[in-house]
Design an enzyme around this catalytic site. Structure first.
Site, PDB file in Angstrom:
ATOM      1  N   CYS A 115       0.737  -1.054  -0.040  1.00 31.98           N
ATOM      2  CA  CYS A 115      -0.031  -0.060   0.064  1.00 31.98           C
ATOM      3  C   CYS A 115       0.927   1.109   0.306  1.00 31.98           C
ATOM      4  O   CYS A 115       0.244   2.300   0.000  1.00 31.98           O
ATOM      5  CB  CYS A 115      -0.891   0.009   0.986  1.00 31.98           C
ATOM      6  SG  CYS A 115      -2.190  -1.378   0.953  1.00 31.98           S
ATOM      7  N   HIS A 256      -3.425   6.969   2.317  1.00 32.50           N
ATOM      8  CA  HIS A 256      -3.854   5.538   1.511  1.00 32.50           C
ATOM      9  C   HIS A 256      -5.255   5.194   2.196  1.00 32.50           C
ATOM     10  O   HIS A 256      -5.355   5.495   3.357  1.00 32.50           O
ATOM     11  CB  HIS A 256      -2.497   4.788   1.987  1.00 32.50           C
ATOM     12  CG  HIS A 256      -3.339   3.019   1.850  1.00 32.50           C
ATOM     13  ND1 HIS A 256      -3.603   2.730   0.544  1.00 32.50           N
ATOM     14  CD2 HIS A 256      -3.374   2.127   2.628  1.00 32.50           C
ATOM     15  CE1 HIS A 256      -3.898   1.611   0.619  1.00 32.50           C
ATOM     16  NE2 HIS A 256      -3.949   0.920   1.946  1.00 32.50           N
ATOM     17  N   ASN A 286     -10.026  -0.674  -0.632  1.00 32.93           N
ATOM     18  CA  ASN A 286      -8.701  -0.546  -0.799  1.00 32.93           C
ATOM     19  C   ASN A 286      -8.041  -1.038  -2.009  1.00 32.93           C
ATOM     20  O   ASN A 286      -8.093  -2.330  -2.306  1.00 32.93           O
ATOM     21  CB  ASN A 286      -8.071  -1.077   0.363  1.00 32.93           C
ATOM     22  CG  ASN A 286      -6.511  -1.207   0.600  1.00 32.93           C
ATOM     23  OD1 ASN A 286      -5.948  -0.510  -0.431  1.00 32.93           O
ATOM     24  ND2 ASN A 286      -5.956  -1.663   1.892  1.00 32.93           N
TER      25      ASN A 286
END
Length: 331
Positions: A115, A256, A286
């Site tokens: 990520c 993020h 996500n």
């Protein structure tokens, strides 16, 4: 940051058309729309059709980013693809995208930071341009998370989606924005808390690894949550302090997009006005390396991000990886 100044010259994103809603997931695993929304902030996510790979998503975003920068593919000197879901172990996804876009003069590589892949890749690209090695670098953050998600595991399958974002990082002129600073770290002690156990050299693919469902994301949610909240605040504060800035100086904070509660908790600790925080996880889930460019794109389209704004990016990912980039937006 040393060398000549660099800037993000353009931004483009792409998500596949198929949408997987919370209502769809209710039919697949024991969960509810209310629970998913309360715990994660996600309403829906985009999922690729069979046979669509990370390089396909990345190529669409890359071509648009190059065109938006007023360049051709032959102007790109280096391609950095941040991804944890490459099309295959080798060749790299950067090679596949280079061929698909016709970047005949570029070299490149994949960067695996989960990520944090976008913040890491932007930093690496900026350094290559700052050094004078290249005038234009293409950064692609793309993941097909649906390819490594166990849709029998209700703890993880509700979290992830597929998508891509791309930026061109170029040498900055006097009227352009600039990539100002970065701060990154890794902490390998957190590796077991978020990983895909099999498929590498430690546990090569076998019938047993497949039967044990070891080719899917495994996560210790509580450990990841606590680390992400703490480190998002820490890494952001570190880069601000080094530049003599306070949270009040930031025009837009782009974290993020892993979980709405993580973002809100971290920004509350950091002391950033919620009005300056972009959260769009409800639409995409996500998407790993694609979340920050997708959020930046939404901020541009909604008028919340404009030329001259001071922007702070932050990320925490599997590894653990931690990253923050400070920049002045240029368009």
């Amino acid at each position: 940051m040393g060398g000549r100044p660099t800037t993000i010259k353009s931004l483009a994103t792409y998500v596949p058309p198929h949408v997987l809603t919370n209502a769809d997931l209710e039919k697949m695993v024991e969960t509810t729309d209310e629970w998913i929304l309360q715990r994660t902030g996600i309403r829906e996510r985009h999922i690729v059709d069979p046979g669509v790979a990370t390089s396909d998503l990345g190529t669409k975003a890359a071509l648009q980013a190059i065109a938006s920068a007023g360049l051709s593919a032959s102007d790109i000197g280096v391609i950095i693809v941040g991804t944890v879901t490459p099309d295959m172990m080798f060749p790299s996804t950067a090679c596949l995208i280079q061929h698909k876009i016709g970047a005949s003069r570029a070299w490149g590589f994949d960067l695996s930071a989960a990520c944090s892949a976008f913040t890491y890749s932007v930093t690496a690209a900026s350094q290559l341009v700052a050094s004078g090695a290249h005038d234009h670098a293409l950064v692609v953050g793309a993941d097909v998370m649906s390819s490594i998600i166990d849709y029998q595991d209700r703890a993880t399958c509700v979290l992830f989606g597929d998508g891509a974002g791309a930026v061109v990082v170029s040498a900055a002129g006097p009227e352009d924005g600039a990539l100002l600073d970065f701060e990154h770290e890794i902490d390998g002690r957190g590796g077991p808390a978020l990983c895909m156990p099999a498929g590498g050299s430690l546990h090569p693919s076998t019938r047993d690894t497949v039967e044990q469902r070891l080719h899917y994301v495994k996560q210790d949610g509580a450990t990841v949550f606590k680390f992400a909240v703490r480190k998002t605040e820490e890494i952001a504060r570190r880069v601000l302090d080094r530049n003599g800035l306070t949270p009040a100086d930031i025009d837009l904070f782009v974290s993020h997009q892993a979980n709405r509660r993580i973002i809100r908790s971290a920004t509350e600790k950091l002391g950033i006005d919620p009005a300056k925080v972009i959260i769009n996880i409800e639409k995409f889930g996500n998407t790993t390396a694609a979340t920050i460019p997708l959020a930046l794109n939404d901020a541009v389209c909604s008028g919340r991000l404009k030329k001259g704004h001071l922007v702070l990016l932050a990320s925490v990912g599997a590894g653990f990886t931690v990253g923050s980039v400070l920049l002045r937006w240029g368009f």
